[in-house]
Design an enzyme around this catalytic site. Structure first.
Site, PDB file in Angstrom:
ATOM      1  N   LEU A 221     -12.069  47.118  -0.588  1.00  0.00           N
ATOM      2  CA  LEU A 221     -10.732  47.233  -0.002  1.00  0.00           C
ATOM      3  C   LEU A 221     -10.425  46.052   0.925  1.00  0.00           C
ATOM      4  O   LEU A 221     -11.156  45.783   1.882  1.00  0.00           O
ATOM      5  CB  LEU A 221     -10.642  48.547   0.799  1.00  0.00           C
ATOM      6  CG  LEU A 221      -9.262  48.867   1.378  1.00  0.00           C
ATOM      7  CD1 LEU A 221      -8.244  49.125   0.279  1.00  0.00           C
ATOM      8  CD2 LEU A 221      -9.346  50.034   2.337  1.00  0.00           C
ATOM      9  N   ASP A 222      -9.316  45.368   0.676  1.00  0.00           N
ATOM     10  CA  ASP A 222      -8.823  44.267   1.517  1.00  0.00           C
ATOM     11  C   ASP A 222      -9.806  43.112   1.633  1.00  0.00           C
ATOM     12  O   ASP A 222      -9.754  42.345   2.597  1.00  0.00           O
ATOM     13  CB  ASP A 222      -8.451  44.779   2.924  1.00  0.00           C
ATOM     14  CG  ASP A 222      -7.340  45.807   2.883  1.00  0.00           C
ATOM     15  OD1 ASP A 222      -6.523  45.749   1.955  1.00  0.00           O
ATOM     16  OD2 ASP A 222      -7.286  46.678   3.769  1.00  0.00           O
ATOM     17  N   GLU A 223     -10.684  42.964   0.660  1.00  0.00           N
ATOM     18  CA  GLU A 223     -11.652  41.867   0.723  1.00  0.00           C
ATOM     19  C   GLU A 223     -11.558  40.915  -0.455  1.00  0.00           C
ATOM     20  O   GLU A 223     -12.414  40.051  -0.631  1.00  0.00           O
ATOM     21  CB  GLU A 223     -13.082  42.432   0.840  1.00  0.00           C
ATOM     22  CG  GLU A 223     -13.266  43.211   2.121  1.00  0.00           C
ATOM     23  CD  GLU A 223     -14.729  43.438   2.472  1.00  0.00           C
ATOM     24  OE1 GLU A 223     -15.611  42.964   1.728  1.00  0.00           O
ATOM     25  OE2 GLU A 223     -14.967  44.090   3.501  1.00  0.00           O
TER      26      GLU A 223
END
Lengths: 284, 284, 284, 284
Positions: free
Chosen positions: D227-229
């Site tokens: 997530l969000d990486e």
């Protein structure tokens, strides 16, 4: 709760802030925002206040009368008071470019702007379908050298019929006539696609390209009789390089125009701008 | 003319602005700047005032006593008053990086900063020649795990000998000890070479490079016991692309570090910052 | 390892990139950077190459001769080749303002600039102490209407004695004479304290203040015979508000001047700029 | 005239640029844009070419076959070729926030994006009226823990039915499942409302407010399992002060989200991004 905004403008004098804030305290108002500016050179004072009142302590007409008598008259103030819940009515003037129109209508639809848009007015019919898409009345008022007087009369009739508070020129490609400027003084907002005072007039992206600048800009300003010389409300810029063509300038500039005009509309509609000396005080 | 700066911080209450501005008017002061902030969530009030007095109307000790009695006590204010002509004394802590040191000393030499720099302190001798170049006393206080207590004692002695008002860590590569932090609470400014809270700790440019960010930053903050977690004073950023190496990040970052630290020093020395709740109010 | 930089400028033609990159491959060079630009309107081609060679494969004179014969002549190229280890020699011209001077000397001292600064030249004696502080020869060459020819002769003698490659005007408040401009064509860099083409000439911060702009800027450009109209190398801006005085503009502008001039020096000294048509191609 | 875009990615080797540009010259192509990047640490080479051909010299299938045989195979390249006139098909995933949706549809309507938007997909019905307003098919695919498999199957069916090339999550508030991520690897673009890696996950504006940052941001990135990486495509920021509330952060952030997502869509759709090592090369 009721919230009002007070704008004050007068010669700088000792004790103004004390007098005003005392008055607000005396009528049980709570100051939630206060900003002021003293122009030392011009010896002018500006203030913007936001005050909250409980319903039972609030009577706008009494406030108006008392403020005028006890503060505005003794200090020789220009001033105005606005009930926050009242949304100003904004007329949109457009021609053929659609990007600012779409941006404003999108923000309006998402509820970002505390305004009403009762009408869109244009010298061309091209953008009527967009007005339809957003269910806003569209008026086609052709405006040329030959029908100038007629066009102006028609414009003013429509503006008055809708009790319009201010006008936004969203890439409207016509000169506004002096009569309209006079009637809506400091209430007509234009977006110019350059970093004023650089590149006023026509085709600023072409001029910027030819000069080889490394930064381009956009400027929103109040319209005055002098083209592109009115009080500036907001400006912004973006970087360009040798690799960008004029078309790239135009494309990158569209985002500047959208953003700068949207911010100016927001500032004006929230009564955060004051005009003097062909400049603006912006209490942002 | 005498100019004072007053900083006020207390629970939000009705009538504070009126009371303060009344008092200034009553002692013939002229408010040339007033800014205030209400944190509605925390119910806290902040104000910064600049007032001018003619010499014959000005007695700082009387103002202090009256302000305390008539305003600070009744409203339970934290407050301070500063005579603008008094320059705060700033100690510079450095290690081996010289770019922030050069930048600060250059600004100091050109007269941009309303401060005095009585000394430079370092855990290394490398930057002594720069201190000499600018004719500022340089103290070499080695600081390692083994001589921590001795080092701290030496630091505090020097700071006290010069009656230092605040400390700036210009890329000082040592942890500041809790005793020093406590004695100079909200008066030690650090520059961290990342956009906090991203990339705290060591080697932030390397971490930024590895994450593939498109923007790098720098952050100045007051030093607290938690590393890189103190109240942020100022931040700025610059764009990077895939074409930049870690060395490019470091080089571009130097300009950020210089600018952000210089701005924080200016804000602090002009008494434009107030700290609460591990955040800053910056009346810029 | 030896590293060279090649700059090429000619009419756009098919196969240039292939011909040049083939040649580099044929002499065992490794291209570590290649950037090119085609101006479609003007039909002009630009290229910048960085190539690495092992010592035993490298003979600069042979490369020069072969490149000229096999590439430059057939394609009618303007071109130049630079050995990266050679630092260009930069003369600094100053008058009375010291902030850009301090900034450049600080960067020079920290090793950020791949240049030599053999001398500082001024029409005033005020900044001699700063030159002394950084151990750089300082020449006082008074320059007025009355001794124009003499002054210019003296300037040229000094520049030639030091074999200066380019000149930087760090807020030098004198007009450069046509003879000097001609001899150092596209090799004299000026910093102007406005966002050109807005506010050319004297006192741009005053003009910006009076116009009420919301953004101020600085511009570095090559000096040509037309004042403030030469090819722009770099620009940057900062926001201002109604609350900023002219003095604030000047103070904020100093940081712009420092940064923009430093970037232009870096770009020029690393041979990343090419001039044509009164514009620059900047391969940054 | 036909225009193609070629993207190349391989181990760095001597002579690649020469080989590729020779080949283009040999088939009468005209290179109008060439950009390349060497990651020295990773020893990887990237190139992006735009080439024009007259109709009678152009046969895409022959180019593909020859390029593969003569260049891609010997140099072990990953590569792709795209005919510029082919518009990629983009699916829009939304939930309840409408500002990014309006912005994308407005840009699409004004012709700024070289894409087709065949459908909008949502886990809620709220935004169906906006899809209707712009005459784009809207699919309501509820997606909860309980019907995860069914929802994913439905999503994939729709995406395949429309031969979608890439997916944009315009504030879509659901986790994308691994199967979808796998099938659209490096082809799902998300907008996260913080300056990543600061404030990943939920409620980043609240976290930014609580930390007291002076700058907020937005980040567009390719979606990966973490997530969000995922690889960052574009970021931008705006300044905030102590005077801004969380609601102000959210409002100012909307403009960041709009702009950053729109730029990422434009970069991806014009084939200007390449992914490696969880980072992007952006040939802008």
């Amino acid at each position: 709760m009721k919230k009002i905004i007070i704008l004050i403008h007068c010669k700088d004098q000792k004790g103004i802030i004390a007098a005003v804030t005392n008055y607000i305290a005396s009528i049980e108002g709570n100051i939630v925002y206060l900003d002021q500016h003293v122009d030392g050179d011009q010896d002018v004072f500006f203030m913007r206040l936001e005050c909250e009142f409980t319903e039972n302590h609030f009577d706008l007409e009494t406030i108006k009368a008392n403020f005028q008598e006890n503060l505005a008259t003794p200090f020789s103030m220009s001033w105005s008071v606005h009930l926050q819940q009242n949304k100003p009515k904004m007329a949109l003037f457009v021609s053929k470019y659609d990007h600012c129109l779409y941006d404003i209508l999108s923000r309006y639809s998402t509820g970002e702007l505390n305004i009403e848009i009762p009408l869109i007015l244009s010298n061309h019919e091209d953008l009527q379908p967009i007005a339809n898409r957003f269910d806003i009345p569209f008026y086609h008022v052709p405006f040329t050298k030959d029908n100038k007087e007629e066009g102006e009369k028609k414009q003013l009739e429509i503006l008055e019929a809708y009790a319009v508070d201010f006008i936004v020129l969203a890439r409207y490609m016509q000169i506004i006539t002096p009569t309209v400027i006079e009637q809506y003084k400091n209430r007509i907002i234009n977006i110019h696609h350059s970093f004023l005072p650089a590149f006023p007039g026509a085709k600023p992206y072409h001029s910027a390209f030819n000069r080889g600048v490394k930064i381009i800009g956009a400027t929103s300003h109040y319209v005055t009789a002098e083209l592109d010389e009115g009080p500036i409300i907001e400006q912004d810029i973006t970087r360009v390089t040798h690799s960008h063509s004029i078309d790239d300038f135009i494309m990158k500039g569209r985002d500047l125009e959208r953003m700068v005009l949207a911010r100016a509309i927001k500032l004006h509609s929230e009564r955060k701008t004051m005009v003097y000396n062909n400049k603006t005080v912006v209490f942002a």
